[in-house]
Design a protein around this motif. Sequence first.
Motif: not given
Length: 265
Positions: A1-24
Amino acid sequence: MLDVIRARWQQGYRTMKWPDGPIPPLPERFAGRPVMQGRDCPADCQRCVEVCPTAAVQIQATEGHRATRLDTGRCLFCRACEEACPKGQISFTQEYRLGAAKREDLIVERGCPVFAPCLVERARRYFGRSLKLREVSAGGCNACEADSNVLGTPAWDMGRFGVQFVASPRHADGLLVTGPVPENMREALLKTYHAVPSPKVVIAVGSCAISGGPYAGCREVHNGVDGLIPVDLYVPGCPPHPLTILASLLGLVGRRNWPQPRPQE
């Protein structure tokens, strides 16, 4: 579980900005809503009709003019008609907003808007802040299912809009149906539909669910959802891009104020 949390933390914010930003970024070969050019078809030309595998293309003669119309509810977006037309009458754009609340709005002809409205006032009133859907794969090839399921990943994260898939129809506000609905899935689809409490919505995703797709007319299928249960939103494509599906869902419940569609040039 800790490995999953660590990997997710390293990935950072990945959600696209659309629809408030440009389309992917869309693939270079992405085929969006087609447009019909303002020229007459030659009197003896039927090439686009002949190459279409699903009879989505028709040539309509009115007042001495011959114009092309294309039913995106039947279309596989294979571009065969675009390549076959010697006059360049049909062209597919990068317009990803393909969904529509009415079946007739899926038919594109000269002068049609660049995209069709898909807002359903009843859906906006009841599910504007939260929409839970039970997905039903009614004989699909898994392409539409895959592009629907990817909306739950961190990059798309449709949950940020209050839209989620649920395991039970009794916990759902509606159904998202894919596939041409073969006879072996008819009863299962009807039982699932009746298990969803009212008020409810039905969303047909993909050409198979809308019209039967390449299987239309086969005795084993019901040519989509329309003949069995009422449909509130049609999302054409083979398969629809995840952006097309998500944009249609947001339009259905009024979570996105799209500009008014303007007629084609």
